[in-house]
Design a protein around this motif. Structure first.
Motif, PDB file in Angstrom:
ATOM      1  N   SER A  60       0.870  -1.238   0.145  1.00  0.00           N
ATOM      2  CA  SER A  60      -0.100  -0.200   0.065  1.00  0.00           C
ATOM      3  C   SER A  60       1.007   1.150  -0.077  1.00  0.00           C
ATOM      4  N   LYS A  61       0.691   2.038  -0.958  1.00  0.00           N
ATOM      5  CA  LYS A  61       1.381   3.319  -1.022  1.00  0.00           C
ATOM      6  C   LYS A  61       2.878   3.402  -1.407  1.00  0.00           C
ATOM      7  N   THR A  62       3.137   2.045  -2.024  1.00  0.00           N
ATOM      8  CA  THR A  62       4.733   1.550  -2.465  1.00  0.00           C
ATOM      9  C   THR A  62       4.623   0.998  -3.576  1.00  0.00           C
ATOM     10  N   ARG A 119      -6.937  -3.109   3.994  1.00  0.00           N
ATOM     11  CA  ARG A 119      -7.696  -3.353   4.988  1.00  0.00           C
ATOM     12  C   ARG A 119      -9.194  -4.014   4.988  1.00  0.00           C
ATOM     13  N   THR A 120      -9.693  -3.444   3.563  1.00  0.00           N
ATOM     14  CA  THR A 120     -11.179  -3.957   3.307  1.00  0.00           C
ATOM     15  C   THR A 120     -11.213  -5.108   2.781  1.00  0.00           C
ATOM     16  N   ALA A 140      -1.788   2.665   6.325  1.00  0.00           N
ATOM     17  CA  ALA A 140      -2.910   2.173   5.281  1.00  0.00           C
ATOM     18  C   ALA A 140      -4.160   2.932   5.735  1.00  0.00           C
ATOM     19  N   ARG A 141      -4.680   3.339   4.863  1.00  0.00           N
ATOM     20  CA  ARG A 141      -6.219   4.030   5.011  1.00  0.00           C
ATOM     21  C   ARG A 141      -7.231   3.049   5.522  1.00  0.00           C
ATOM     22  N   THR A 143       4.685   3.328  15.932  1.00  0.00           N
ATOM     23  CA  THR A 143       3.948   4.757  15.695  1.00  0.00           C
ATOM     24  C   THR A 143       2.425   4.236  15.732  1.00  0.00           C
ATOM     25  N   GLU A 144       1.524   5.141  16.106  1.00  0.00           N
ATOM     26  CA  GLU A 144       0.278   5.011  16.145  1.00  0.00           C
ATOM     27  C   GLU A 144      -0.435   4.343  14.977  1.00  0.00           C
ATOM     28  N   SER A 145      -0.257   4.884  13.735  1.00  0.00           N
ATOM     29  CA  SER A 145      -1.089   4.084  12.742  1.00  0.00           C
ATOM     30  C   SER A 145      -0.573   2.569  12.287  1.00  0.00           C
ATOM     31  N   VAL A 146       0.684   2.125  12.714  1.00  0.00           N
ATOM     32  CA  VAL A 146       0.942   0.921  12.550  1.00  0.00           C
ATOM     33  C   VAL A 146       0.402   0.004  13.647  1.00  0.00           C
TER      34      VAL A 146
END
Length: 349
Positions: free
Chosen positions: A174-176, A271-272, A264-265, A304-307
């Motif tokens: 994702s994003k890479t 995720r979905t 990852a949104r 970090t928070e998102s991970v």
């Protein structure tokens, strides 16, 4: 030369690789790295090995020198390889220059026989039923509103074109986009969806049907976010679910540690679609690689928070989790083009 690189990979001494590359100045940095990965890939190959060659190439389907001739075949391990299948594929419009038992293919067969490898050769081996695949695709989109296509429409196509994914080989992302495909092209140790038969056919392709006729439209289709049920998003969600379901062992995920908005949104396919589609009885672990851009910024890492939030989401699906910041083989590839950046000087004096 190769042993230096292996030692460097083990000890994270990227500047050592840089000095070796410059010493062998006639070899480009990227081709040298690909050579090393080819050696490693060949040595660890087992079971049946498939070799696909172009029978319409003017210089011969099996050129010498080449990576295959000079690096890969000499490093096949006889006790690990059960059979080698040679597939000589002509281009549709020809010419038919090479075929089994002739010209450069005869040379390849002689080399394999001299090394006591069992092999078979196939001319224009038909791997897939192309007519059936086209029929499943057109069934999904013909005479339908381009904004009213669902994942269910593409399931027959995904089932027909499915393939076995070796365990521990799946690499999600994702994003890479650019980095992950540079890596799979160079290393061949992992497969992304776009490296599979189905993904490679549609990667970068815009397509949809026409609501009033049995025709394919490649010019003016709804964009991914233009309407909720467009052909492009429906196809990739179905293909992603199929790939995730087929994955087993350790499933690796390359994420961007320098991107805005977290790794990852919540509405991302990872995720979905992909995480919920994984088979908890087949997947032993989901392993994240958080890759920063070499010049930063370092916005996200394993703590970090998102991970951590993504970790909780993965564990909610009864999947084990692990995380690596700046996975070194990928960082090595990043450093090929810009070895002088501080991020590439990671050896301790």
């Amino acid at each position: 030369m190769v042993s230096f690189l292996y030692r460097c990979l083990d000890n994270e001494c990227l500047h050592l690789v840089e000095s070796i590359l410059y010493t062998f100045g006639k070899v480009s940095k990227e081709s040298f790295i690909i050579t090393v990965f080819s050696l490693q890939y060949a040595k660890h190959s087992s079971g049946e090995i498939q070799i696909m060659l172009n029978g319409s190439t003017l210089g011969g389907a099996f050129p010498v020198p080449s990576f295959l001739a000079d690096f890969e075949i000499p490093n096949f391990q006889r006790d690990r390889v059960s059979n080698i299948s040679i597939m000589v594929m002509d281009e549709i419009g020809g010419p038919d220059i090479d075929s089994c038992g002739k010209n450069s293919i005869a040379v390849l067969e002689t080399i394999l026989a001299s090394r006591n490898f069992p092999f078979k050769c196939f001319d224009n081996y038909r791997l897939r039923n192309c007519d059936a695949i086209w029929e499943r695709l057109t069934d999904a989109v013909y005479k339908k509103n381009p904004c009213n296509i669902t994942e269910e429409d593409f399931k027959p196509l995904a089932a027909l074109a499915s393939q076995t994914i070796p365990c521990n080989k799946s690499l999600l992302w994702s994003k890479t986009n650019s980095l992950v495909h540079r890596y799979t092209k160079a290393s061949q140790d992992f497969l992304t969806l776009e490296d599979t038969f189905l993904g490679s056919m549609f990667d970068g392709l815009m397509f949809c049907g026409k609501s009033y006729s049995s025709e394919m439209n490649y010019d003016s289709c709804p964009a991914w976010d233009e309407c909720d049920h467009n052909a492009i998003s429906a196809f990739w969600k179905t293909a992603s679910a199929t790939f995730a379901k087929a994955s087993c062992g350790v499933v690796n995920v390359m994420l961007n540690g320098s991107a805005d908005g977290g790794v990852a949104r919540k509405e991302s396919i990872l995720r979905t679609v992909e995480v919920p589609s994984m088979n908890v009885n087949a997947v032993s672990e989901v392993r994240l690689w958080i890759m920063d851009n070499l010049e930063g910024p370092d916005k996200n890492s394993c703590n970090t928070e998102s991970v951590l939030e993504l970790k909780a989401y993965i564990e909610q699906h009864n999947l084990a989790f692990s995380c690596v910041d700046n996975y070194k083989p990928v960082q090595l590839l990043q450093c090929i083009e810009t070895p002088d950046l501080p991020a590439c000087n990671i050896c301790k004096p």
